[in-house]
Enzyme design. Structure first.
Site, mmCIF file in Angstrom:
data_model
loop_
_atom_site.group_PDB
_atom_site.id
_atom_site.type_symbol
_atom_site.label_atom_id
_atom_site.label_comp_id
_atom_site.label_asym_id
_atom_site.label_seq_id
_atom_site.Cartn_x
_atom_site.Cartn_y
_atom_site.Cartn_z
ATOM 1 N N ASP A 66 33.786 -49.894 -3.744
ATOM 2 C CA ASP A 66 35.148 -50.105 -4.271
ATOM 3 C C ASP A 66 36.212 -49.451 -3.381
ATOM 4 O O ASP A 66 37.408 -49.607 -3.628
ATOM 5 C CB ASP A 66 35.266 -49.601 -5.726
ATOM 6 N N HIS A 67 35.772 -48.762 -2.314
ATOM 7 C CA HIS A 67 36.731 -48.121 -1.412
ATOM 8 C C HIS A 67 36.725 -48.712 -0.001
ATOM 9 O O HIS A 67 37.563 -48.343 0.814
ATOM 10 C CB HIS A 67 36.474 -46.608 -1.356
HETATM 11 ZN ZN LIG Z 1 35.458 -45.346 -6.581
HETATM 12 ZN ZN LIG Z 2 32.946 -43.312 -5.511
#
Ligand SMILES: [Zn+2]
Ligand SMILES: [Zn+2]
Length: 313
Positions: A66-67
């Protein structure tokens, strides 16, 4: 000087409720810095009309998808759009081989230079040094190696008051000394104190991005005195057990850290919301009961760092 952060994605692991995974752009004067690059980041850049060619530095906090799952797409688009300017990437070391492997499998040759800067120090470490801005990384406490980023404006010089300088016949060649704080000695030998001839520079501003983390008071020295701190609040406090299990923080924990670290008008920005919550009002309410100057990181909103505080939706 323009110093602000624009939120591109404010969700945690799964994109949901029209919220994208984590990404934000820090703007300082004319330079843009991309901080984390979750899936869909390049679409968010387009949606909010952010000029991606102004980005020369990208910071990836850690290697949870998610990054950074949006990064290869963005790099590929830069290449297709014939970017030639170098790009600096700051991330945990393993990302370098991941990126090159993805490019290699696609038989892609980059038209621009990708400079990879591995992060990996156990304390505050300067990683970018520009004329008016210093950017450092610091470790956070997450399930895998993870870093936060501190953006610190460098102190400016004092400002000469032209009419005062003329009144005392200060030669132009001495203005540099005035800016550095020197007193002026007039032709008749009188000492004119610097404070009569100059104004103090504005206080340097600071912004900290704390990435993913458990509640950890060892972050306090890194974020103390910031004008704005982004701290994750993945869960409402009733889900504290989930936060602990997954190395994340709750609303109450983010606000407690802010209350301990921030004084003199510092603000807290919370994000990285879990997809289990559709509505976000309770996040703000819970935080504000502990730290009133808390704001939700909303997609497309720009938060100005320093005073006067303002946000633009
Ligand atoms: Zn995250
Ligand atoms: Zn994380």
């Amino acid at each position: 000087m323009h110093f602000a952060v624009t939120i591109l994605g404010n969700n945690s692991a799964i994109p949901s409720h029209e919220r994208f995974p984590t990404a934000q752009v820090v703007t300082y004067e004319d330079e843009l810095f991309l901080v984390d690059c979750g899936e869909g980041t390049q679409m968010q850049l387009a949606k909010y009309k952010i000029r991606r060619n102004k980005i020369h530095h990208i910071f990836i906090s850690h290697l949870h998808g998610d990054h950074y799952f949006g990064l290869i797409g963005l790099i590929n688009s830069y290449n297709l759009l014939q970017r030639t300017e170098p790009l600096h990437l700051y991330a945990p070391a393993e990302l370098e081989s991941i990126i090159w492997r993805q490019l290699e499998c696609a038989a892609t040759t980059l038209h621009f230079t990708l400079h990879f800067h591995p992060l990996g120090t156990p304390s505050l470490q300067p990683i970018v040094d520009l004329p008016h801005l210093r950017i450092s990384c610091f470790p956070t406490r997450h399930r895998i190696l993870c870093f936060g980023f501190l953006f610190e404006e460098k102190p400016r010089r004092r400002k000469v008051i032209p009419e005062k300088a003329r009144e005392w016949n200060v030669p132009l060649s001495f203005y540099k000394n005035l800016q550095q704080g020197d007193d002026f000695v007039s032709a008749s030998g009188a000492i004119i104190p610097n404070r009569e001839l100059t104004m103090p520079p504005p206080r340097p501003r600071k912004y900290a991005y704390c990435a993913d983390t458990l509640y950890d008071e060892s972050l306090i020295p890194y974020v103390a005195g910031c004008d704005l701190v982004y701290h994750e609040a993945t869960y409402l406090h009733r889900d504290l057990h989930r936060a602990i299990e997954r190395y994340h923080s709750t609303t109450v924990q983010a606000a407690t850290l802010a209350r301990k670290a921030l004084h003199n008008g510092g603000k807290l920005l919370i994000g990285h919301f879990s997809s289990r919550y559709e509505q976000l009002e309770d996040f703000e309410t819970e935080c504000r009961s502990i730290f009133p100057e808390t704001y939700l990181a909303l997609q497309g909103a720009t938060y100005f760092i320093g005073t006067p505080w303002k946000a633009r939706m």
